[in-house]
Design an enzyme around this catalytic site. Structure first.
Site, PDB file in Angstrom:
ATOM      1  N   HIS A  49       0.852  -1.193   0.000  1.00 43.49           N
ATOM      2  CA  HIS A  49       0.000   0.000   0.000  1.00 43.49           C
ATOM      3  C   HIS A  49       0.887   1.241   0.000  1.00 43.49           C
ATOM      4  O   HIS A  49       1.228   1.769   1.067  1.00 43.49           O
ATOM      5  CB  HIS A  49      -0.902   0.005   1.234  1.00 43.49           C
ATOM      6  CG  HIS A  49      -1.819  -1.189   1.321  1.00 43.49           C
ATOM      7  ND1 HIS A  49      -1.369  -2.439   1.669  1.00 43.49           N
ATOM      8  CD2 HIS A  49      -3.155  -1.299   1.105  1.00 43.49           C
ATOM      9  CE1 HIS A  49      -2.395  -3.278   1.667  1.00 43.49           C
ATOM     10  NE2 HIS A  49      -3.471  -2.621   1.321  1.00 43.49           N
ATOM     11  N   GLY A 138      -3.756  -3.335  11.520  1.00 47.93           N
ATOM     12  CA  GLY A 138      -4.196  -3.794  10.203  1.00 47.93           C
ATOM     13  C   GLY A 138      -5.703  -3.903  10.178  1.00 47.93           C
ATOM     14  O   GLY A 138      -6.351  -3.314   9.301  1.00 47.93           O
ATOM     15  N   LEU A 140      -8.833  -2.504  10.758  1.00 47.76           N
ATOM     16  CA  LEU A 140      -9.046  -1.075  10.974  1.00 47.76           C
ATOM     17  C   LEU A 140      -9.888  -0.808  12.220  1.00 47.76           C
ATOM     18  O   LEU A 140     -10.793  -1.561  12.560  1.00 47.76           O
ATOM     19  CB  LEU A 140      -9.691  -0.442   9.743  1.00 47.76           C
ATOM     20  CG  LEU A 140      -8.778  -0.420   8.505  1.00 47.76           C
ATOM     21  CD1 LEU A 140      -9.502   0.175   7.307  1.00 47.76           C
ATOM     22  CD2 LEU A 140      -7.502   0.355   8.786  1.00 47.76           C
ATOM     23  N   ILE A 208     -10.326   9.040   0.237  1.00 48.86           N
ATOM     24  CA  ILE A 208     -10.265   7.901  -0.687  1.00 48.86           C
ATOM     25  C   ILE A 208     -10.455   6.596   0.076  1.00 48.86           C
ATOM     26  O   ILE A 208      -9.832   6.362   1.108  1.00 48.86           O
ATOM     27  CB  ILE A 208      -8.926   7.871  -1.449  1.00 48.86           C
ATOM     28  CG1 ILE A 208      -8.827   9.076  -2.388  1.00 48.86           C
ATOM     29  CG2 ILE A 208      -8.779   6.581  -2.252  1.00 48.86           C
ATOM     30  CD1 ILE A 208      -9.892   9.123  -3.484  1.00 48.86           C
ATOM     31  N   HIS A 280      -3.813   3.019  -3.598  1.00 47.41           N
ATOM     32  CA  HIS A 280      -4.044   2.529  -2.241  1.00 47.41           C
ATOM     33  C   HIS A 280      -3.370   1.193  -1.976  1.00 47.41           C
ATOM     34  O   HIS A 280      -2.519   1.090  -1.091  1.00 47.41           O
ATOM     35  CB  HIS A 280      -5.548   2.409  -1.954  1.00 47.41           C
ATOM     36  CG  HIS A 280      -5.851   1.657  -0.694  1.00 47.41           C
ATOM     37  ND1 HIS A 280      -5.684   2.220   0.548  1.00 47.41           N
ATOM     38  CD2 HIS A 280      -6.260   0.381  -0.490  1.00 47.41           C
ATOM     39  CE1 HIS A 280      -5.998   1.316   1.477  1.00 47.41           C
ATOM     40  NE2 HIS A 280      -6.349   0.188   0.869  1.00 47.41           N
ATOM     41  N   GLU A 427     -18.058  -3.542  24.500  1.00 50.52           N
ATOM     42  CA  GLU A 427     -17.229  -4.738  24.641  1.00 50.52           C
ATOM     43  C   GLU A 427     -16.010  -4.740  23.718  1.00 50.52           C
ATOM     44  O   GLU A 427     -14.912  -5.109  24.132  1.00 50.52           O
ATOM     45  CB  GLU A 427     -18.059  -6.006  24.383  1.00 50.52           C
ATOM     46  CG  GLU A 427     -19.085  -6.315  25.449  1.00 50.52           C
ATOM     47  CD  GLU A 427     -20.438  -5.660  25.190  1.00 50.52           C
ATOM     48  OE1 GLU A 427     -21.389  -5.948  25.940  1.00 50.52           O
ATOM     49  OE2 GLU A 427     -20.528  -4.871  24.219  1.00 50.52           O
ATOM     50  N   PHE A 453     -21.381 -12.327  24.614  1.00 51.19           N
ATOM     51  CA  PHE A 453     -20.919 -11.089  23.981  1.00 51.19           C
ATOM     52  C   PHE A 453     -19.439 -11.131  23.623  1.00 51.19           C
ATOM     53  O   PHE A 453     -18.894 -10.125  23.155  1.00 51.19           O
ATOM     54  CB  PHE A 453     -21.238  -9.888  24.876  1.00 51.19           C
ATOM     55  CG  PHE A 453     -22.708  -9.727  25.153  1.00 51.19           C
ATOM     56  CD1 PHE A 453     -23.640  -9.922  24.155  1.00 51.19           C
ATOM     57  CD2 PHE A 453     -23.155  -9.412  26.423  1.00 51.19           C
ATOM     58  CE1 PHE A 453     -25.002  -9.795  24.408  1.00 51.19           C
ATOM     59  CE2 PHE A 453     -24.517  -9.286  26.691  1.00 51.19           C
ATOM     60  CZ  PHE A 453     -25.440  -9.479  25.683  1.00 51.19           C
ATOM     61  N   HIS A 477     -22.145 -16.175  32.858  1.00 49.19           N
ATOM     62  CA  HIS A 477     -23.398 -16.626  32.249  1.00 49.19           C
ATOM     63  C   HIS A 477     -23.066 -17.504  31.038  1.00 49.19           C
ATOM     64  O   HIS A 477     -23.449 -17.233  29.916  1.00 49.19           O
ATOM     65  CB  HIS A 477     -24.276 -15.443  31.864  1.00 49.19           C
ATOM     66  CG  HIS A 477     -24.727 -14.614  33.038  1.00 49.19           C
ATOM     67  ND1 HIS A 477     -23.849 -13.999  33.884  1.00 49.19           N
ATOM     68  CD2 HIS A 477     -25.968 -14.325  33.498  1.00 49.19           C
ATOM     69  CE1 HIS A 477     -24.524 -13.351  34.826  1.00 49.19           C
ATOM     70  NE2 HIS A 477     -25.812 -13.541  34.628  1.00 49.19           N
ATOM     71  N   HIS A 489     -29.024 -14.989  24.944  1.00 47.57           N
ATOM     72  CA  HIS A 489     -27.970 -14.807  25.934  1.00 47.57           C
ATOM     73  C   HIS A 489     -27.288 -16.122  26.312  1.00 47.57           C
ATOM     74  O   HIS A 489     -26.399 -16.122  27.168  1.00 47.57           O
ATOM     75  CB  HIS A 489     -28.540 -14.146  27.190  1.00 47.57           C
ATOM     76  CG  HIS A 489     -28.800 -12.680  27.033  1.00 47.57           C
ATOM     77  ND1 HIS A 489     -29.572 -12.169  26.021  1.00 47.57           N
ATOM     78  CD2 HIS A 489     -28.370 -11.614  27.756  1.00 47.57           C
ATOM     79  CE1 HIS A 489     -29.623 -10.852  26.126  1.00 47.57           C
ATOM     80  NE2 HIS A 489     -28.896 -10.491  27.171  1.00 47.57           N
ATOM     81  N   ARG A 536     -23.526 -18.721  36.033  1.00 46.60           N
ATOM     82  CA  ARG A 536     -24.460 -17.898  36.802  1.00 46.60           C
ATOM     83  C   ARG A 536     -25.025 -18.699  37.969  1.00 46.60           C
ATOM     84  O   ARG A 536     -25.241 -18.170  39.068  1.00 46.60           O
ATOM     85  CB  ARG A 536     -25.604 -17.431  35.903  1.00 46.60           C
ATOM     86  CG  ARG A 536     -26.701 -16.652  36.642  1.00 46.60           C
ATOM     87  CD  ARG A 536     -27.818 -16.270  35.679  1.00 46.60           C
ATOM     88  NE  ARG A 536     -28.837 -15.454  36.335  1.00 46.60           N
ATOM     89  CZ  ARG A 536     -29.919 -15.935  36.934  1.00 46.60           C
ATOM     90  NH1 ARG A 536     -30.126 -17.250  36.979  1.00 46.60           N
ATOM     91  NH2 ARG A 536     -30.802 -15.116  37.488  1.00 46.60           N
TER      92      ARG A 536
END
Length: 680
Positions: A49, A138, A140, A208, A280, A427, A453, A477, A489, A536
């Protein structure tokens, strides 16, 4: 033949012509050295790049020659400024800077091997490949979020050791793509809330993207957005060294984090590809590369920098040598020198494990029936006072994750003396910032959310694994055992997905004793991230021995078959909240004369590292049954072709936990029936 520019089709070329017509000052020539090396590296590799390094060369030159506090002779100096190239695809910018400033280990031969096997100049910057690379980037958005963690760690370690030892800044070069990724929004919001005044993001505002102009998909008013987060913002010509220096000086005076929008032309100098996506992510090509150098007035052969420019750059690399020597003198006289050195080196205090050993002894005596998330909090109550660099937190689930410790205050805007972070519902940003804390040094971060999560955190956990960083994720949990909140969940597939990630230790303890043991192993581990998957629901005590840490081998025989010959007909292998079900199933099978053993397997990764003889001894030669309230993906590794898995075949449901275990057939009765059916 050189390509012919067409300003009517590419308006950036007119702006480029004006920029290139400016006087060729030393700062401009120094920046052109970056551009030339970036062109050469990408051309030699036939991939890469070039556009971003060419566009941001002026910004980087001002930063590294006038503002960044670093000494090329000691790239790991603890009080250096941290520089994060969040736009990691432009890695030749960083490698050129390390080379030019005189960093050992990034010589011209390394640049010639850009993107080649075993070269420290990898396709994207990789932590550990060179001491001047602060973090792997790397993906992003990850870099800027990691930098927020570095800036937080700087404030926390300064609060602990004082400004005479800790007083540095964190600088970031970020792209349009970085600021589009959601994790950067999470991190920027957090940085604004905590008022991280020593954080400055230099935004490569080149308009760009790979698909073309960013206006195709991105019309935010980015400066107003960052202002709303609580940042100071300014727009500047990214090719005007004096304006850039003024903006960076202003940033150092701000009492808020700073975003400087540096308006640049991607691929500056390229006659037809400048200002386009064409510069790019691929080499300019022989003709375009030659024409670009001609436009820049660069006449040196490939990978060659004129002596006067190299000398100027190497002088910049020594610019803070005096500041480092002064700091070393202060450190030598500082009353906390030994503690500072220990914490920054990642060494644990000598007696760190004693309170935890006492807790294990109490568990052996009292045999508490606890949810492992509660047992985890008890382990933290022993560990956190003993390990002053441990910093906890939660993604707005403190009371559910049990990651707080009584008497340990939280940080707040303007007050970083605490050791707990209220991350908010962020998170991904939390996990990435934890990586930055660990990379900065002096902090061992741990924090919590629900296991389900972990999907939001996965990219950051992966980078922690790649970088071998000590971060600890408390994920509670952990199964259908959470009950009524239902399948949204209930993390049926998440343990398997985390186990699939190299260099992550996934701990799923069965009771309070195992939880304490797993915490000991997670804190001791200095070469990668750890995950604790915790229940839990309350779980019965299964162990009354507090001597050897039995989890330290990843798996062990919790209950051997009662047949005096030691010959098992079945081995029940379980983790976490299902181990007590295996014990009950064993009792039923033994009562019917079927010699059965129970194996607890709290950490597959550690168990896999044991010698084959130990693994064979633990797993035995009879029928193997895996029991886990999750999908069976990966279990065949331990069960073999003839093994049986008792667990989930799909998503869960909303109901009390006991009803769910019965509904999905994860019970002692089901396990015993499966064994007897196979033996019949």
């Amino acid at each position: 033949m050189a390509p012919t520019p067409d300003a009517s089709r590419n308006p950036a070329l007119a702006a480029q012509a004006e920029i290139l017509a400016r006087p060729a000052t030393e700062a401009r020539r120094m920046a052109d050295a970056i551009r030339a090396l970036a062109i050469d590296g990408v051309e030699a590799a036939k991939s890469g790049h070039p556009g971003m390094p060419m566009g941001m060369a002026d910004v980087a030159t001002v930063l590294f020659t006038k503002f960044l506090k670093y000494d090329a002779a000691d790239p790991r100096w603890a009080d250096r400024d941290r520089f994060v190239l969040s736009a990691g695809h432009g890695s030749m910018l960083l490698y050129a800077l390390l080379h030019l400033t005189g960093h050992s280990g990034m010589g011209i031969e390394e640049l010639k091997r850009f993107r080649q096997l075993h070269s420290p100049a990898a396709g994207h910057p990789e932590f550990g490949e060179h001491p001047g690379i602060e973090t792997t980037t790397g993906p992003l958005g990850q870099g800027i979020a990691t930098a927020v963690g570095m800036a937080m760690a700087e404030r926390m370690t300064a609060a602990r050791f004082g400004a005479s030892l800790v007083d540095h800044r964190t600088w970031v070069i970020a792209s349009d793509g970085d600021l589009q990724e959601g994790v950067s929004h999470e991190a920027a919001s957090l940085a604004g809330h905590y008022g991280l005044s020593k954080l400055c993001v230099l935004w490569d505002d080149n308009h760009i993207s790979i698909d073309g102009d960013t206006a195709l998909s991105f019309t935010d008013d980015t400066l107003k957005r960052f202002q709303a987060y609580g940042w100071a913002v300014r727009r500047v010509d990214g090719h005007d060294p004096e304006a850039l220096a003024a903006a960076m000086a202003w940033a150092t005076r701000n009492r808020r984090p700073t975003l400087i929008a540096c308006r640049t032309i991607i691929g500056l100098g390229a006659p037809t590809k400048a200002g386009t996506a064409g510069s790019h992510g691929s080499p300019l090509g022989t003709a375009e590369a030659a024409a670009a150098k001609e436009a820049l007035g660069w006449t040196s052969p490939p990978f060659t920098v004129p002596e006067d420019l190299k000398a100027a750059w190497e002088a910049a690399g020594r610019r803070s040598a005096g500041a480092r020597r002064s700091w070393l003198k202060r450190l030598a006289k500082h009353p906390q020198q030994a503690e500072f050195d220990r914490a920054m080196a990642g060494r644990l205090p000598e007696s760190w494990h004693e309170a935890l050993a006492a807790l294990r002894a109490r568990h052996a005596e009292e045999k508490p029936k606890l949810a492992t998330r509660v047992a985890s909090q008890r382990a933290l109550e022993a560990l956190v006072p003993a390990v002053p660099e441990m910093v906890g937190g939660s993604a707005d689930l403190t009371g559910s994750n049990n990651t707080n410790v009584k008497g340990i205050p939280a940080i707040a805007p303007g007050n970083f003396a605490g050791r707990f972070v209220h991350w908010g519902v962020r998170e991904h940003g939390m996990a990435a910032a934890m990586n930055g804390m660990a990379l900065h040094g002096g902090v061992i971060p741990y924090s919590g959310t629900f296991l389900v999560f972990s999907d939001y955190m996965r990219p950051a956990i992966r980078l922690a694994a790649l970088m071998r960083q000590r971060v600890i994720h408390v994920l509670t949990h952990d199964s259908i055992g959470l009950g009524e909140d239902g399948p949204t969940h209930q993390p049926v597939e998440h343990v398997a997905s985390l186990r699939a990630m190299p260099n992550v230790f996934v701990f799923r303890p069965a009771d309070a004793m195992e939880t304490a043991e797993c915490w000991e192993l997670a804190v001791k581990r200095a070469d990668g991230p750890s995950v604790l998957a915790l229940s839990r629901q309350n779980l019965p005590a299964l162990r009354a021995d507090a001597g050897e840490n039995r989890c330290a081998r990843g798996g062990y025989v919790l209950a051997e078959a009662s047949d005096g010959s030691g010959k098992r007909r079945a081995t029940l292998i379980a983790t976490g909240s299902e181990v007590h079900l295996a014990v009950a199933a064993r009792d039923a099978l033994e009562a019917e004369g079927i010699p059965t053993a129970v194996v607890s397997l709290p950490c597959w990764e550690i168990f896999a590292a044991q010698d084959q003889g130990y693994r064979d001894q633990v797993l035995g030669a009879g029928i193997r049954v895996g029991i886990e309230a999750a999908v069976g993906f990966g279990w065949d590794r331990w069960l073999g072709a003839e093994g049986i898995f008792v667990g989930m075949g799909g998503f869960g449901a909303s109901a009390p936990a006991e009803d769910l275990y019965r509904h999905f057939g994860i019970t002692p009765e089901a396990v015993a029936a499966a064994v007897k059916k196979r033996l019949a």
